[in-house]
Design a protein around this motif. Structure first.
Motif, short mmCIF file in Angstrom:
data_model
loop_
_atom_site.label_atom_id
_atom_site.label_comp_id
_atom_site.label_asym_id
_atom_site.label_seq_id
_atom_site.Cartn_x
_atom_site.Cartn_y
_atom_site.Cartn_z
N MET A 1 -53.38 21.91 -102.45
CA MET A 1 -52.64 21.89 -101.18
C MET A 1 -53.40 22.69 -100.11
O MET A 1 -53.48 22.27 -98.95
N LYS A 2 -53.96 23.82 -100.52
CA LYS A 2 -54.74 24.64 -99.57
C LYS A 2 -55.95 23.86 -99.08
O LYS A 2 -56.30 23.93 -97.90
N LYS A 3 -56.59 23.11 -99.96
CA LYS A 3 -57.75 22.31 -99.58
C LYS A 3 -57.34 21.20 -98.61
O LYS A 3 -58.08 20.87 -97.69
N THR A 4 -56.15 20.63 -98.82
CA THR A 4 -55.64 19.59 -97.93
C THR A 4 -55.45 20.16 -96.52
O THR A 4 -55.84 19.53 -95.53
N ILE A 5 -54.89 21.37 -96.44
CA ILE A 5 -54.68 22.03 -95.14
C ILE A 5 -56.03 22.31 -94.47
O ILE A 5 -56.21 22.04 -93.28
N ALA A 6 -56.99 22.82 -95.24
CA ALA A 6 -58.32 23.12 -94.68
C ALA A 6 -58.98 21.84 -94.16
O ALA A 6 -59.58 21.84 -93.08
N LEU B 1 -53.53 11.84 -88.83
CA LEU B 1 -54.20 12.77 -89.75
C LEU B 1 -53.17 13.66 -90.44
O LEU B 1 -53.26 13.92 -91.64
N ALA B 2 -52.19 14.13 -89.67
CA ALA B 2 -51.15 15.00 -90.24
C ALA B 2 -50.33 14.22 -91.27
O ALA B 2 -50.01 14.76 -92.34
N GLU B 3 -50.01 12.98 -90.97
CA GLU B 3 -49.22 12.18 -91.92
C GLU B 3 -50.00 11.95 -93.21
O GLU B 3 -49.44 12.04 -94.30
N GLN B 4 -51.30 11.69 -93.09
CA GLN B 4 -52.14 11.52 -94.29
C GLN B 4 -52.11 12.80 -95.13
O GLN B 4 -52.06 12.74 -96.35
N SER B 5 -52.13 13.94 -94.46
CA SER B 5 -52.09 15.22 -95.18
C SER B 5 -50.74 15.43 -95.85
O SER B 5 -50.68 15.93 -96.98
N ARG B 6 -49.66 15.05 -95.17
CA ARG B 6 -48.32 15.18 -95.79
C ARG B 6 -48.24 14.31 -97.04
O ARG B 6 -47.70 14.73 -98.06
N VAL B 7 -48.77 13.09 -96.95
CA VAL B 7 -48.77 12.19 -98.11
C VAL B 7 -49.59 12.81 -99.25
O VAL B 7 -49.18 12.79 -100.41
N GLU C 1 -40.33 25.62 -108.04
CA GLU C 1 -41.41 26.38 -107.40
C GLU C 1 -42.40 25.43 -106.73
O GLU C 1 -42.86 25.67 -105.62
N LEU C 2 -42.70 24.32 -107.41
CA LEU C 2 -43.61 23.31 -106.87
C LEU C 2 -43.02 22.68 -105.60
O LEU C 2 -43.73 22.46 -104.62
N GLN C 3 -41.71 22.42 -105.62
CA GLN C 3 -41.05 21.85 -104.45
C GLN C 3 -41.12 22.84 -103.28
O GLN C 3 -41.35 22.45 -102.13
N ASN C 4 -40.92 24.13 -103.57
CA ASN C 4 -40.99 25.14 -102.51
C ASN C 4 -42.39 25.21 -101.90
O ASN C 4 -42.53 25.35 -100.68
N LEU C 5 -43.40 25.09 -102.75
CA LEU C 5 -44.79 25.07 -102.26
C LEU C 5 -45.00 23.84 -101.35
O LEU C 5 -45.60 23.94 -100.28
N GLU D 1 -46.35 23.87 -92.73
CA GLU D 1 -47.61 24.33 -92.12
C GLU D 1 -48.34 23.18 -91.43
O GLU D 1 -48.87 23.34 -90.33
N ILE D 2 -48.34 22.00 -92.05
CA ILE D 2 -48.96 20.82 -91.43
C ILE D 2 -48.28 20.51 -90.11
O ILE D 2 -48.93 20.26 -89.09
N ASN D 3 -46.94 20.55 -90.11
CA ASN D 3 -46.19 20.26 -88.89
C ASN D 3 -46.53 21.26 -87.78
O ASN D 3 -46.68 20.89 -86.62
N HIS D 4 -46.68 22.53 -88.17
CA HIS D 4 -47.02 23.57 -87.20
C HIS D 4 -48.43 23.35 -86.63
O HIS D 4 -48.64 23.45 -85.42
N ILE D 5 -49.38 23.04 -87.50
CA ILE D 5 -50.77 22.79 -87.07
C ILE D 5 -50.80 21.59 -86.11
O ILE D 5 -51.47 21.63 -85.07
N LEU D 6 -50.06 20.54 -86.45
CA LEU D 6 -50.00 19.35 -85.60
C LEU D 6 -49.41 19.69 -84.23
O LEU D 6 -49.93 19.29 -83.20
#
Length: 184
Positions: free
Chosen positions: A12-17, A119-125, A158-162, A169-174
């Motif tokens: 997930m961190k790599k996806t954000i980067a 791009l943000a939607e691709q990251s969410r997916v 825990e996975l759902q919370n992550l 975070e993606i929404n904020h970056i967008l």
């Protein structure tokens, strides 16, 4: 913490980067050296990143100056910028390349904002796919007796919370990128 969760968080961190890198290359009305991160220049038969063959500076808000370390590279650098999808028009004086960043039209701003949204939607997916993979890994671990049902349930939560955290975070970056794009 189960390895499935750790692996999922790393992915997930790599996806954000990756999203941040992709968004950095979307042009706004402001000059930015990050625009040239994806531009490669033919340097003695090797495709090299522009920032490895020249110094990129921003003396004014709408001006970028590129000074090649080897003057013979001016033509190659100019060609690479012209053929990129940035729609910029470089000019050189034999020593440096100057690029004036024109203000974006309203229509172009909307196109760029749409590109950022995609791009943000691709990251969410991608984040949701990582969650799915993590859940499958947890189910396997539970079947193999490595996890109890309670532990699996806690790990899934825990996975759902992550997942929620990284999608937020993606929404904020967008949101930040859209503000930057729409700024006149």
């Amino acid at each position: 913490m189960h390895t499935a969760i750790k692996n999922s968080e790393d992915r997930m961190k790599k996806t954000i980067a990756s999203l941040k890198d992709d968004l950095a290359s979307i042009r706004t009305g402001r000059a930015s050296a990050a625009l040239f991160d994806k531009i490669r220049v033919d340097y003695y038969g090797e495709k090299s990143p522009l920032n490895q063959v020249a110094n990129i500076s921003i003396p004014e808000a709408r001006l970028i100056v590129i000074q090649p370390w080897d003057r013979a590279m001016i033509g190659e650098i100019e060609k690479a910028i012209r053929t990129s999808e940035l729609s910029l028009n470089p000019s050189n004086d034999g020593k440096v390349i100057r690029i004036s960043i024109p203000p974006l039209t309203e229509e172009r701003r909307k196109d760029l904002a749409k590109q950022a949204k995609n791009l943000a939607e691709q990251s969410r997916v991608a984040i949701r796919n990582i969650r799915r993979d993590g859940n499958e890994e947890l189910k396997k671990a539970q079947k193999n007796g490595e996890l109890t049902e309670d532990d699996e349930s806690k790990a899934e939560t825990e996975l759902q919370n992550l997942t929620d955290k990284y999608i937020k975070e993606i929404n904020h970056i967008l949101e930040e990128k859209e503000k930057e794009i729409m700024e006149v």
